[in-house]
Write a protein that holds these residues in place. Structure first.
Motif, PDB file in Angstrom:
ATOM      1  N   ALA A 227       0.825  -1.211   0.000  1.00  0.00           N
ATOM      2  CA  ALA A 227       0.000   0.000   0.000  1.00  0.00           C
ATOM      3  C   ALA A 227       0.859   1.262   0.000  1.00  0.00           C
ATOM      4  O   ALA A 227       0.555   2.245  -0.688  1.00  0.00           O
ATOM      5  CB  ALA A 227      -0.939  -0.006   1.203  1.00  0.00           C
ATOM      6  N   VAL A 228       1.954   1.239   0.761  1.00  0.00           N
ATOM      7  CA  VAL A 228       2.843   2.392   0.833  1.00  0.00           C
ATOM      8  C   VAL A 228       3.502   2.634  -0.523  1.00  0.00           C
ATOM      9  O   VAL A 228       3.524   3.765  -1.032  1.00  0.00           O
ATOM     10  CB  VAL A 228       3.918   2.181   1.924  1.00  0.00           C
ATOM     11  N   LEU A 229       4.022   1.580  -1.130  1.00  0.00           N
ATOM     12  CA  LEU A 229       4.710   1.719  -2.413  1.00  0.00           C
ATOM     13  C   LEU A 229       3.744   2.132  -3.520  1.00  0.00           C
ATOM     14  O   LEU A 229       4.109   2.895  -4.420  1.00  0.00           O
ATOM     15  CB  LEU A 229       5.416   0.415  -2.780  1.00  0.00           C
ATOM     16  N   ASN A 230       2.512   1.664  -3.455  1.00  0.00           N
ATOM     17  CA  ASN A 230       1.501   2.067  -4.433  1.00  0.00           C
ATOM     18  C   ASN A 230       1.235   3.569  -4.356  1.00  0.00           C
ATOM     19  O   ASN A 230       1.075   4.248  -5.382  1.00  0.00           O
ATOM     20  CB  ASN A 230       0.214   1.279  -4.235  1.00  0.00           C
ATOM     21  N   SER A 231       1.211   4.106  -3.129  1.00  0.00           N
ATOM     22  CA  SER A 231       0.962   5.543  -2.967  1.00  0.00           C
ATOM     23  C   SER A 231       2.118   6.390  -3.491  1.00  0.00           C
ATOM     24  O   SER A 231       1.939   7.547  -3.855  1.00  0.00           O
ATOM     25  CB  SER A 231       0.713   5.871  -1.489  1.00  0.00           C
ATOM     26  N   ILE A 232       3.304   5.799  -3.565  1.00  0.00           N
ATOM     27  CA  ILE A 232       4.481   6.519  -4.040  1.00  0.00           C
ATOM     28  C   ILE A 232       4.610   6.438  -5.556  1.00  0.00           C
ATOM     29  O   ILE A 232       4.835   7.434  -6.238  1.00  0.00           O
ATOM     30  CB  ILE A 232       5.761   5.952  -3.385  1.00  0.00           C
ATOM     31  N   TYR A 233       4.439   5.211  -6.089  1.00  0.00           N
ATOM     32  CA  TYR A 233       4.752   4.954  -7.497  1.00  0.00           C
ATOM     33  C   TYR A 233       3.520   4.777  -8.386  1.00  0.00           C
ATOM     34  O   TYR A 233       3.648   4.610  -9.596  1.00  0.00           O
ATOM     35  CB  TYR A 233       5.632   3.716  -7.615  1.00  0.00           C
ATOM     36  N   ASP A 234       2.324   4.760  -7.784  1.00  0.00           N
ATOM     37  CA  ASP A 234       1.085   4.594  -8.548  1.00  0.00           C
ATOM     38  C   ASP A 234       1.076   3.301  -9.354  1.00  0.00           C
ATOM     39  O   ASP A 234       0.655   3.270 -10.521  1.00  0.00           O
ATOM     40  CB  ASP A 234       0.843   5.790  -9.486  1.00  0.00           C
ATOM     41  N   MET A 235       1.590   2.252  -8.773  1.00  0.00           N
ATOM     42  CA  MET A 235       1.562   0.945  -9.421  1.00  0.00           C
ATOM     43  C   MET A 235       1.553  -0.142  -8.342  1.00  0.00           C
ATOM     44  O   MET A 235       1.986   0.082  -7.207  1.00  0.00           O
ATOM     45  CB  MET A 235       2.764   0.763 -10.352  1.00  0.00           C
ATOM     46  N   ASP A 236       1.005  -1.297  -8.712  1.00  0.00           N
ATOM     47  CA  ASP A 236       0.954  -2.420  -7.782  1.00  0.00           C
ATOM     48  C   ASP A 236       2.307  -3.120  -7.750  1.00  0.00           C
ATOM     49  O   ASP A 236       2.880  -3.437  -8.798  1.00  0.00           O
ATOM     50  CB  ASP A 236      -0.132  -3.411  -8.187  1.00  0.00           C
ATOM     51  N   ILE A 237       2.798  -3.365  -6.551  1.00  0.00           N
ATOM     52  CA  ILE A 237       4.095  -4.003  -6.367  1.00  0.00           C
ATOM     53  C   ILE A 237       3.941  -5.163  -5.388  1.00  0.00           C
ATOM     54  O   ILE A 237       3.504  -4.967  -4.250  1.00  0.00           O
ATOM     55  CB  ILE A 237       5.137  -2.989  -5.850  1.00  0.00           C
ATOM     56  N   ASP A 238       4.282  -6.348  -5.845  1.00  0.00           N
ATOM     57  CA  ASP A 238       4.264  -7.522  -4.968  1.00  0.00           C
ATOM     58  C   ASP A 238       5.553  -7.569  -4.166  1.00  0.00           C
ATOM     59  O   ASP A 238       6.625  -7.204  -4.659  1.00  0.00           O
ATOM     60  CB  ASP A 238       4.136  -8.807  -5.790  1.00  0.00           C
ATOM     61  N   ILE A 239       5.452  -8.045  -2.942  1.00  0.00           N
ATOM     62  CA  ILE A 239       6.626  -8.132  -2.074  1.00  0.00           C
ATOM     63  C   ILE A 239       6.790  -9.564  -1.587  1.00  0.00           C
ATOM     64  O   ILE A 239       5.844 -10.183  -1.084  1.00  0.00           O
ATOM     65  CB  ILE A 239       6.490  -7.170  -0.877  1.00  0.00           C
ATOM     66  N   HIS A 240       7.991 -10.100  -1.765  1.00  0.00           N
ATOM     67  CA  HIS A 240       8.305 -11.459  -1.321  1.00  0.00           C
ATOM     68  C   HIS A 240       9.498 -11.399  -0.377  1.00  0.00           C
ATOM     69  O   HIS A 240      10.412 -10.584  -0.567  1.00  0.00           O
ATOM     70  CB  HIS A 240       8.651 -12.345  -2.527  1.00  0.00           C
ATOM     71  N   THR A 241       9.491 -12.231   0.630  1.00  0.00           N
ATOM     72  CA  THR A 241      10.597 -12.292   1.576  1.00  0.00           C
ATOM     73  C   THR A 241      11.557 -13.400   1.150  1.00  0.00           C
ATOM     74  O   THR A 241      11.170 -14.569   1.075  1.00  0.00           O
ATOM     75  CB  THR A 241      10.101 -12.531   3.012  1.00  0.00           C
ATOM     76  N   ILE A 242      12.791 -13.014   0.864  1.00  0.00           N
ATOM     77  CA  ILE A 242      13.826 -13.947   0.445  1.00  0.00           C
ATOM     78  C   ILE A 242      15.060 -13.700   1.308  1.00  0.00           C
ATOM     79  O   ILE A 242      15.562 -12.571   1.373  1.00  0.00           O
ATOM     80  CB  ILE A 242      14.181 -13.764  -1.049  1.00  0.00           C
ATOM     81  N   ASN A 243      15.509 -14.737   1.994  1.00  0.00           N
ATOM     82  CA  ASN A 243      16.664 -14.608   2.904  1.00  0.00           C
ATOM     83  C   ASN A 243      16.472 -13.453   3.890  1.00  0.00           C
ATOM     84  O   ASN A 243      17.376 -12.655   4.136  1.00  0.00           O
ATOM     85  CB  ASN A 243      17.962 -14.412   2.108  1.00  0.00           C
ATOM     86  N   ASN A 244      15.265 -13.382   4.419  1.00  0.00           N
ATOM     87  CA  ASN A 244      14.901 -12.357   5.419  1.00  0.00           C
ATOM     88  C   ASN A 244      14.928 -10.931   4.876  1.00  0.00           C
ATOM     89  O   ASN A 244      14.947  -9.973   5.650  1.00  0.00           O
ATOM     90  CB  ASN A 244      15.810 -12.448   6.655  1.00  0.00           C
ATOM     91  N   GLN A 245      14.935 -10.791   3.553  1.00  0.00           N
ATOM     92  CA  GLN A 245      14.878  -9.467   2.939  1.00  0.00           C
ATOM     93  C   GLN A 245      13.595  -9.338   2.133  1.00  0.00           C
ATOM     94  O   GLN A 245      13.180 -10.283   1.454  1.00  0.00           O
ATOM     95  CB  GLN A 245      16.072  -9.246   1.998  1.00  0.00           C
ATOM     96  N   LYS A 246      12.966  -8.154   2.218  1.00  0.00           N
ATOM     97  CA  LYS A 246      11.775  -7.895   1.422  1.00  0.00           C
ATOM     98  C   LYS A 246      12.189  -7.496   0.004  1.00  0.00           C
ATOM     99  O   LYS A 246      12.892  -6.487  -0.177  1.00  0.00           O
ATOM    100  CB  LYS A 246      10.930  -6.787   2.051  1.00  0.00           C
ATOM    101  N   ILE A 247      11.760  -8.284  -0.977  1.00  0.00           N
ATOM    102  CA  ILE A 247      12.109  -8.036  -2.366  1.00  0.00           C
ATOM    103  C   ILE A 247      10.852  -7.623  -3.131  1.00  0.00           C
ATOM    104  O   ILE A 247       9.817  -8.311  -3.056  1.00  0.00           O
ATOM    105  CB  ILE A 247      12.749  -9.278  -3.023  1.00  0.00           C
ATOM    106  N   CYS A 248      10.953  -6.525  -3.853  1.00  0.00           N
ATOM    107  CA  CYS A 248       9.799  -5.975  -4.577  1.00  0.00           C
ATOM    108  C   CYS A 248       9.801  -6.479  -6.015  1.00  0.00           C
ATOM    109  O   CYS A 248      10.818  -6.427  -6.707  1.00  0.00           O
ATOM    110  CB  CYS A 248       9.860  -4.443  -4.572  1.00  0.00           C
ATOM    111  N   VAL A 249       8.654  -6.969  -6.458  1.00  0.00           N
ATOM    112  CA  VAL A 249       8.482  -7.453  -7.817  1.00  0.00           C
ATOM    113  C   VAL A 249       7.498  -6.534  -8.533  1.00  0.00           C
ATOM    114  O   VAL A 249       6.338  -6.458  -8.159  1.00  0.00           O
ATOM    115  CB  VAL A 249       7.989  -8.913  -7.843  1.00  0.00           C
ATOM    116  N   TYR A 250       7.990  -5.808  -9.531  1.00  0.00           N
ATOM    117  CA  TYR A 250       7.127  -4.839 -10.211  1.00  0.00           C
ATOM    118  C   TYR A 250       7.122  -5.032 -11.718  1.00  0.00           C
ATOM    119  O   TYR A 250       6.626  -4.199 -12.460  1.00  0.00           O
ATOM    120  CB  TYR A 250       7.537  -3.409  -9.869  1.00  0.00           C
ATOM    121  N   PHE A 251       7.660  -6.162 -12.195  1.00  0.00           N
ATOM    122  CA  PHE A 251       7.605  -6.463 -13.633  1.00  0.00           C
ATOM    123  C   PHE A 251       6.360  -7.296 -13.893  1.00  0.00           C
ATOM    124  O   PHE A 251       6.391  -8.513 -13.811  1.00  0.00           O
ATOM    125  CB  PHE A 251       8.865  -7.254 -14.057  1.00  0.00           C
ATOM    126  N   GLN A 252       5.260  -6.626 -14.165  1.00  0.00           N
ATOM    127  CA  GLN A 252       3.996  -7.342 -14.336  1.00  0.00           C
ATOM    128  C   GLN A 252       3.319  -6.884 -15.618  1.00  0.00           C
ATOM    129  O   GLN A 252       3.476  -5.772 -16.037  1.00  0.00           O
ATOM    130  CB  GLN A 252       3.063  -7.080 -13.145  1.00  0.00           C
TER     131      GLN A 252
END
Length: 252
Positions: A227-252
């Motif tokens: 929700a926070v990233l959508n308000s900044i970039y005006d696009m939907d961004i999925d977030i996945h946790t990999i090795n305890n890091q939040k990784i953003c996926v925006y190639f959709q």
């Protein structure tokens, strides 16, 4: 601490920074993110006094920036802009030595030489310090400029898009170096980045700008949310946790 209060900057009729207030925590990596034209680089330049503000205050250690003597300020805060065009044929060591100018005024002392050696070693360029800048790859050149900033030995280090035009490997090297600056030398690092995954993996605190204003800020755990990233970039961004890091996926 660096404290920004009600800062404004306008070019002609266009507002670039509008009523921005933010406090930058000491001993952390703070990252400014947001779309192009959000005012991030302009804000960074005003914090370092590279450009003048129209209204508002920038306080460093409680003192308004315009009250600092230039010599004293250059020992407290350093900035590396995204476009570094030096039209001189310099070696890495000569470039890094420029970082000592606030102290040496061009006459390097033994202490200055030690600081230069330490900076070169910190970015792993000691073995090639006599190479010329035009012989280096983009990543090596950027490390040389960061070494110059390290040699300046300021408490606050500001970097405007330090990953610009770098490949993944060199970008990771730069971010690891900045993390070490905070962890090992106790510096406060403030940078502008466009890749939110670098912000997510390496920041302690994130400030998001849009249309010249701060729209969200907080610890990275709070900021890297759909929700926070959508308000900044005006696009939907999925977030996945990999090795305890939040990784953003925006190639959709």
């Amino acid at each position: 601490m660096v404290k920004v209060l009600n800062l404004f900057k306008q070019y002609g009729t266009r507002s670039v920074v509008e009523d921005v207030s933010v406090s930058i925590p000491k001993g952390k990596i703070t990252t400014f993110i947001g779309p192009n034209g959000a005012g991030k680089s302009t804000l960074l330049s005003m914090i370092s006094r590279l450009i003048t503000k129209d209204e508002g205050e920038v306080k460093i250690e409680g003192q308004e920036i315009n009250r600092w003597k230039t010599e004293d300020l250059s020992k407290k805060i350093s900035i590396l802009k995204q476009s570094n065009h030096i039209h001189l044929r310099l070696t890495i060591r000569e470039l890094v030595s420029f970082g000592r100018f606030p102290y040496s005024k061009g006459r390097l002392t033994e202490e200055d030489e030690v600081k230069v050696e330490q900076a070169l070693d910190f970015v792993a360029l000691s073995d090639m310090q006599h190479k010329y800048l035009d012989q280096l790859s983009g990543g090596q050149r950027q490390r040389a400029y960061i070494a110059m900033v390290i040699a300046q030995d300021t408490e606050y280090v500001l970097l405007d898009e330090p990953l610009n035009n770098l490949d993944m490997n060199h970008s990771v090297q730069i971010m690891k170096t900045l993390s070490r600056l905070v962890r090992e030398l106790g510096k406060t690092v403030v940078l502008v980045v466009h890749d939110i995954n670098f912000a997510s993996c390496y920041s302690d605190y994130i400030v998001a700008m849009k249309n010249g204003r701060i729209v969200e800020e907080g610890a990275k755990e709070k900021m890297i949310e759909p929700a926070v990233l959508n308000s900044i970039y005006d696009m939907d961004i999925d977030i996945h946790t990999i090795n305890n890091q939040k990784i953003c996926v925006y190639f959709q």
